[in-house]
Design a protein around this motif. Structure first.
Motif, PDB file in Angstrom:
ATOM      1  N   PRO A   1     -26.619  48.552  33.746  1.00 47.48           N
ATOM      2  CA  PRO A   1     -28.072  48.234  34.075  1.00 47.48           C
ATOM      3  C   PRO A   1     -28.520  49.639  34.811  1.00 47.48           C
ATOM      4  O   PRO A   1     -29.793  49.934  34.766  1.00 47.48           O
ATOM      5  CB  PRO A   1     -27.966  47.323  35.413  1.00 47.48           C
ATOM      6  N   LEU A   2     -27.534  50.498  35.217  1.00 46.02           N
ATOM      7  CA  LEU A   2     -28.141  51.646  36.020  1.00 46.02           C
ATOM      8  C   LEU A   2     -28.115  52.971  34.833  1.00 46.02           C
ATOM      9  O   LEU A   2     -27.151  53.349  34.496  1.00 46.02           O
ATOM     10  CB  LEU A   2     -27.122  52.189  37.240  1.00 46.02           C
ATOM     11  N   ARG A   3     -29.341  53.213  34.501  1.00 46.26           N
ATOM     12  CA  ARG A   3     -29.464  54.137  33.528  1.00 46.26           C
ATOM     13  C   ARG A   3     -30.958  54.712  33.455  1.00 46.26           C
ATOM     14  O   ARG A   3     -31.692  54.299  34.267  1.00 46.26           O
ATOM     15  CB  ARG A   3     -29.183  53.520  32.086  1.00 46.26           C
ATOM     16  N   LEU A   4     -30.976  56.185  32.758  1.00 44.73           N
ATOM     17  CA  LEU A   4     -32.470  56.578  32.769  1.00 44.73           C
ATOM     18  C   LEU A   4     -33.143  55.968  31.726  1.00 44.73           C
ATOM     19  O   LEU A   4     -32.549  55.645  30.347  1.00 44.73           O
ATOM     20  CB  LEU A   4     -32.060  58.056  32.217  1.00 44.73           C
ATOM     21  N   HIS A   5     -34.059  55.287  32.214  1.00 46.57           N
ATOM     22  CA  HIS A   5     -35.119  54.714  31.070  1.00 46.57           C
ATOM     23  C   HIS A   5     -36.278  55.519  30.239  1.00 46.57           C
ATOM     24  O   HIS A   5     -37.292  56.024  30.864  1.00 46.57           O
ATOM     25  CB  HIS A   5     -35.922  53.650  31.870  1.00 46.57           C
ATOM     26  N   VAL A   6     -35.444  55.842  29.150  1.00 44.92           N
ATOM     27  CA  VAL A   6     -36.538  56.746  28.412  1.00 44.92           C
ATOM     28  C   VAL A   6     -36.572  56.018  26.955  1.00 44.92           C
ATOM     29  O   VAL A   6     -35.465  55.256  26.563  1.00 44.92           O
ATOM     30  CB  VAL A   6     -35.919  58.131  28.046  1.00 44.92           C
TER      31      VAL A   6
ATOM     32  N   TYR B   1     -23.806  71.137  29.899  1.00 50.49           N
ATOM     33  CA  TYR B   1     -23.775  70.071  30.824  1.00 50.49           C
ATOM     34  C   TYR B   1     -24.642  70.355  31.974  1.00 50.49           C
ATOM     35  O   TYR B   1     -24.457  71.749  32.358  1.00 50.49           O
ATOM     36  CB  TYR B   1     -22.463  69.611  31.260  1.00 50.49           C
ATOM     37  N   THR B   2     -25.439  69.656  32.319  1.00 47.45           N
ATOM     38  CA  THR B   2     -26.346  69.745  33.441  1.00 47.45           C
ATOM     39  C   THR B   2     -26.413  68.683  34.402  1.00 47.45           C
ATOM     40  O   THR B   2     -26.485  67.356  33.745  1.00 47.45           O
ATOM     41  CB  THR B   2     -27.785  70.244  33.275  1.00 47.45           C
TER      42      THR B   2
ATOM     43  N   ASP C   1     -33.901  65.557  37.057  1.00 44.07           N
ATOM     44  CA  ASP C   1     -34.057  64.537  37.945  1.00 44.07           C
ATOM     45  C   ASP C   1     -32.988  64.725  38.719  1.00 44.07           C
ATOM     46  O   ASP C   1     -31.680  64.545  38.067  1.00 44.07           O
ATOM     47  CB  ASP C   1     -33.847  63.251  37.149  1.00 44.07           C
ATOM     48  N   PRO C   2     -32.762  64.684  39.919  1.00 43.76           N
ATOM     49  CA  PRO C   2     -31.512  64.792  40.847  1.00 43.76           C
ATOM     50  C   PRO C   2     -30.628  63.714  40.730  1.00 43.76           C
ATOM     51  O   PRO C   2     -29.499  63.993  41.455  1.00 43.76           O
ATOM     52  CB  PRO C   2     -32.229  64.790  42.358  1.00 43.76           C
ATOM     53  N   HIS C   3     -31.174  62.468  39.899  1.00 46.71           N
ATOM     54  CA  HIS C   3     -30.050  61.394  39.727  1.00 46.71           C
ATOM     55  C   HIS C   3     -29.385  61.203  38.336  1.00 46.71           C
ATOM     56  O   HIS C   3     -28.616  60.434  38.131  1.00 46.71           O
ATOM     57  CB  HIS C   3     -30.971  60.122  40.209  1.00 46.71           C
ATOM     58  N   VAL C   4     -29.861  62.432  37.388  1.00 51.74           N
ATOM     59  CA  VAL C   4     -29.601  62.368  36.202  1.00 51.74           C
ATOM     60  C   VAL C   4     -28.717  63.274  35.726  1.00 51.74           C
ATOM     61  O   VAL C   4     -29.034  64.599  36.087  1.00 51.74           O
ATOM     62  CB  VAL C   4     -30.681  62.101  35.313  1.00 51.74           C
ATOM     63  N   ALA C   5     -27.428  63.307  34.876  1.00 48.59           N
ATOM     64  CA  ALA C   5     -26.906  64.173  34.470  1.00 48.59           C
ATOM     65  C   ALA C   5     -26.991  64.074  32.739  1.00 48.59           C
ATOM     66  O   ALA C   5     -27.131  62.887  32.158  1.00 48.59           O
ATOM     67  CB  ALA C   5     -25.297  64.166  34.925  1.00 48.59           C
TER      68      ALA C   5
ATOM     69  N   CYS D   1     -27.346  64.227  22.459  1.00 43.81           N
ATOM     70  CA  CYS D   1     -26.999  64.231  23.992  1.00 43.81           C
ATOM     71  C   CYS D   1     -26.766  62.860  24.206  1.00 43.81           C
ATOM     72  O   CYS D   1     -26.884  61.741  23.788  1.00 43.81           O
ATOM     73  CB  CYS D   1     -28.301  64.769  24.580  1.00 43.81           C
ATOM     74  N   LEU D   2     -26.148  62.822  25.330  1.00 41.10           N
ATOM     75  CA  LEU D   2     -25.598  61.723  26.354  1.00 41.10           C
ATOM     76  C   LEU D   2     -26.292  61.989  27.736  1.00 41.10           C
ATOM     77  O   LEU D   2     -26.243  63.085  28.268  1.00 41.10           O
ATOM     78  CB  LEU D   2     -24.198  61.670  26.390  1.00 41.10           C
ATOM     79  N   THR D   3     -26.689  60.940  28.328  1.00 36.30           N
ATOM     80  CA  THR D   3     -27.179  61.028  29.613  1.00 36.30           C
ATOM     81  C   THR D   3     -26.800  59.735  30.359  1.00 36.30           C
ATOM     82  O   THR D   3     -26.393  58.815  29.934  1.00 36.30           O
ATOM     83  CB  THR D   3     -28.694  60.895  29.549  1.00 36.30           C
ATOM     84  N   GLY D   4     -26.766  60.115  31.681  1.00 33.52           N
ATOM     85  CA  GLY D   4     -26.265  59.083  32.902  1.00 33.52           C
ATOM     86  C   GLY D   4     -26.392  59.422  34.104  1.00 33.52           C
ATOM     87  O   GLY D   4     -26.855  60.383  34.522  1.00 33.52           O
ATOM     88  N   PRO D   5     -26.487  58.392  34.817  1.00 38.88           N
ATOM     89  CA  PRO D   5     -26.679  58.933  36.408  1.00 38.88           C
ATOM     90  C   PRO D   5     -25.530  59.811  36.725  1.00 38.88           C
ATOM     91  O   PRO D   5     -24.299  59.651  36.471  1.00 38.88           O
ATOM     92  CB  PRO D   5     -26.429  57.349  37.086  1.00 38.88           C
ATOM     93  N   VAL D   6     -25.712  60.600  37.868  1.00 43.63           N
ATOM     94  CA  VAL D   6     -24.791  61.755  38.174  1.00 43.63           C
ATOM     95  C   VAL D   6     -23.573  61.140  38.898  1.00 43.63           C
ATOM     96  O   VAL D   6     -22.434  61.596  38.823  1.00 43.63           O
ATOM     97  CB  VAL D   6     -25.447  62.606  39.166  1.00 43.63           C
ATOM     98  N   THR D   7     -23.764  60.045  39.600  1.00 41.34           N
ATOM     99  CA  THR D   7     -22.860  59.189  40.365  1.00 41.34           C
ATOM    100  C   THR D   7     -21.715  58.690  39.434  1.00 41.34           C
ATOM    101  O   THR D   7     -20.478  58.551  39.711  1.00 41.34           O
ATOM    102  CB  THR D   7     -23.298  58.175  41.329  1.00 41.34           C
ATOM    103  N   ARG D   8     -22.030  58.302  38.066  1.00 35.95           N
ATOM    104  CA  ARG D   8     -21.109  57.924  37.044  1.00 35.95           C
ATOM    105  C   ARG D   8     -20.802  59.095  36.051  1.00 35.95           C
ATOM    106  O   ARG D   8     -19.776  59.129  35.573  1.00 35.95           O
ATOM    107  CB  ARG D   8     -21.677  56.851  36.387  1.00 35.95           C
ATOM    108  N   PHE D   9     -21.847  59.780  35.591  1.00 40.64           N
ATOM    109  CA  PHE D   9     -21.554  60.613  34.722  1.00 40.64           C
ATOM    110  C   PHE D   9     -21.234  62.000  35.271  1.00 40.64           C
ATOM    111  O   PHE D   9     -21.881  63.125  35.200  1.00 40.64           O
ATOM    112  CB  PHE D   9     -22.731  60.940  33.632  1.00 40.64           C
ATOM    113  N   ASN D  10     -20.102  62.100  36.148  1.00 39.22           N
ATOM    114  CA  ASN D  10     -19.593  63.101  36.752  1.00 39.22           C
ATOM    115  C   ASN D  10     -18.773  64.101  35.812  1.00 39.22           C
ATOM    116  O   ASN D  10     -18.575  63.968  34.507  1.00 39.22           O
ATOM    117  CB  ASN D  10     -18.922  62.888  37.872  1.00 39.22           C
TER     118      ASN D  10
END
Length: 251
Positions: free
Chosen positions: A135-140, A177-178, A183-187, A205-214
């Protein structure tokens, strides 16, 4: 009426010779390279390993069907029939059929959202996307335009769209990787995909929240991303140019 052994052998040999002849004809056509205008008989011999008499015999049949044109000086160029077939292929080829399974595979293995981006002017276009089940993901969404910022995706588009590839491309460690670039919350992590020849097709590409996609999660997902990108490149008829070692780079 029974056939003697010689007749049976001759009939069995004919299909094999036909296959071999077709193979040599395809080898001859494949000898033409990007940038070729006309190729001499001697050069075709060097490129294919076929003797001149074989090439000349094959060329006669290929000329009759429009695949080759023999010039007055004895050199050859590709015929218009190949252009017609190429147009048919382009019209029938659907990139989506190849990209979507690749994205689905990435999501199934990594659990993060997977996308395929191309450049559109001064922006990057999300052409295809499969969302993460989290449920926590970048909505694109597919069709969304994003800025050409410092994200991993934009970096891949910016560098690898150039033809020929700049020398810096060979020095970039893939995938890029960035974290927090757009977005400060997205990796995000991205790598190039190539089409026919070494033409650039887009960024996978793969994207996810920085807290999980560390960094730890990225290190685990990187081999999968690179492997799927290589598979997609092959399915698009592409060739991966010489690039750096497949290890994580960027920031």
């Amino acid at each position: 009426m029974t056939m003697d052994l010689a007749t049976i052998a001759a009939r069995s040999k004919a299909p094999l010779e036909g296959v071999a002849s077709a193979g040599r004809a395809l080898t001859l056509l494949s000898a033409f390279r990007k940038g070729d205008d006309a190729v001499s008989l001697a050069e075709l011999t060097a490129r294919t390993g076929l003797v001149k008499t074989t090439i000349m015999r094959l060329a006669i049949s290929l000329e009759e069907h429009g695949y080759l044109v023999r010039l007055p000086d004895g050199a050859y160029r590709l015929g218009a029939e190949l252009f017609r077939l190429g147009s048919v292929y382009q019209q029938s080829f659907r990139v989506e059929v190849h990209v979507m399974p690749a994205l689905e595979k990435l999501v199934a293995v990594t659990g993060e959202s997977a996308s395929f981006y191309v450049r559109s002017g001064h922006q990057r276009l999300c052409l295809y996307r499969v969302d993460s089940p989290h449920p926590l993901r970048l909505h694109v969404r597919q069709g969304d335009m994003r800025p050409m910022d410092d994200s991993a995706i934009a970096q891949v588009l910016r560098v690898f769209e150039k033809a020929p590839l700049p020398s810096e491309a060979a020095e970039i460690q893939l995938p890029i990787y960035t974290g927090g670039a757009s977005d400060p919350h997205v990796a995000g992590m991205a790598t190039p995909v190539f089409g026919p020849g070494e033409s650039f097709a887009g960024a996978l590409c793969l994207t996810g929240p920085v807290t999980r996609f560390n960094q730890e999660a990225v290190s685990s997902a990187a081999p999968c991303l690179l492997g799927v990108a290589a598979e997609l490149t092959r399915s698009l008829g592409g060739t991966v140019p010489p690039l750096s070692s497949p290890i994580i780079g960027g920031h």
